[in-house]
Design an enzyme around this catalytic site. Sequence first.
Site, PDB file in Angstrom:
ATOM      1  N   ARG A 161       0.834  -1.221   0.000  1.00  0.00           N
ATOM      2  CA  ARG A 161       0.000   0.000   0.000  1.00  0.00           C
ATOM      3  C   ARG A 161       0.867   1.269   0.000  1.00  0.00           C
ATOM      4  NH1 ARG A 161      -2.942  -3.742  -0.422  1.00  0.00           N
ATOM      5  NH2 ARG A 161      -5.057  -3.957   0.350  1.00  0.00           N
ATOM      6  N   SER A 236     -10.369  -0.707   3.826  1.00  0.00           N
ATOM      7  CA  SER A 236      -9.539  -0.861   5.032  1.00  0.00           C
ATOM      8  C   SER A 236      -9.100   0.516   5.505  1.00  0.00           C
ATOM      9  CB  SER A 236      -8.273  -1.661   4.720  1.00  0.00           C
ATOM     10  OG  SER A 236      -8.593  -2.918   4.207  1.00  0.00           O
ATOM     11  N   GLU A 332      -4.354   3.514   6.557  1.00  0.00           N
ATOM     12  CA  GLU A 332      -4.074   3.281   5.150  1.00  0.00           C
ATOM     13  C   GLU A 332      -4.666   4.428   4.331  1.00  0.00           C
ATOM     14  OE1 GLU A 332      -5.562   1.429   1.486  1.00  0.00           O
ATOM     15  OE2 GLU A 332      -5.907  -0.155   2.951  1.00  0.00           O
TER      16      GLU A 332
END
Length: 336
Positions: A161, A236, A332
């Site tokens: 990520r 997320s 995130e």
Amino acid sequence: MYNDPNRDLKQYNTFGLKSECMGLIHIYHEDEVLEVLEKGLQPIKILGGGSNILLTGYVPAYILKNEIKGIEIIEEDEKQALVCAGAGEKWENFVTWAMSHQLAGLENLSLIPGSVGAAPMQNIGAYGIEQDSAFYSLKAIHLSTGQRKTFVKDECKFGYRESVFKNELKDQYFITHVLYLLKKSDYTLNADYGAIREILNEKRIIDPKMTDISDAVITIRKSKLPDPKEIGNAGSFFKNPVISFVQYSELKNVYTEMPSYKVSDTEVKVPAGWLIEKCGFKGKRYGNIGVHKNQALVLVHYGDGNGDEILQLAKEIQATVLNTFGIEITPEVNIW
Ligand code: EPU
């Protein structure tokens, strides 16, 4: 180019949060970025599908909403095709396009919300692969010099990520197009992820095709992750933390059922969703906001809430996870 007089960002973020900005400019062609720069509009922030941001109030910037569209094969042979997609295309539509053209490499990434341009920025991943496995290059424009640049894979510094565009080059480039190298033949499908395997077994599919994988992923996502059209969310909210094997072994003595994925010989990744659930947050609602009932990694907005409430909840979750497990979890999503 369209300079939206209604500078409300509510419909442009999947959390569905109200927020305003200095200017909201829709960009349909790469040359329009240069027009914005010539006008001296600064500072600039870039918005793709708005599926990975948390708006915590007024955004003191001109927001460029990427609307550059188009998907085309620019080179191909009998084994593979180099495909160029406008960064403002919906990622979901791009994967559907690839499936309908029998081009493999992105099937595990079906139904991920967001834009094509955000995919390399975040190095999106799901169910066994990350976008960098099919990524070829991207085209971008520098936001102060207007210079055009092609970034090849190594220059993007992809990680979990992560990419150079979230770090050293944050807010510096407007991504106009992304190129992927997709396979026509001689490819291996990735059906290892437990839940994919289960669905294929249930359907008695022994020799899956790329569309079987894509369909399975769509089924899993729909069962676990809330649809932003129904409940505001950004997927997320946190990344899965990576901890040392030593720390993991100590925790495992206490929490024998703690799941993990091997990262290296010395490190493991622990699902943040499991840690958050263990701390008792899963499915909890706090007025306008809460933690999703099927996946504790997803924070949700039921409407009429604000980004600060979500940020406060995120901080409380982080502190509780740290106190309970001694593990730091980090967001995130990008917080604006
Ligand atoms: N788990 C729980 N409780 C929960 C959620 C998860 O116990 O509420 C545990 C379960 O043991 C489960 C494990 O965590 O087996 C892993 O859960 P899941 O397969 O749902 O994956 P994840 O690690 O929670 C990551 C990505 C998702 C991606 C899935 C599938 C991150 C931050 N998230 O979640 O990506 O879809 O794997 O590959 O890496 C996103 O980035 O927005 C996203 C949704």
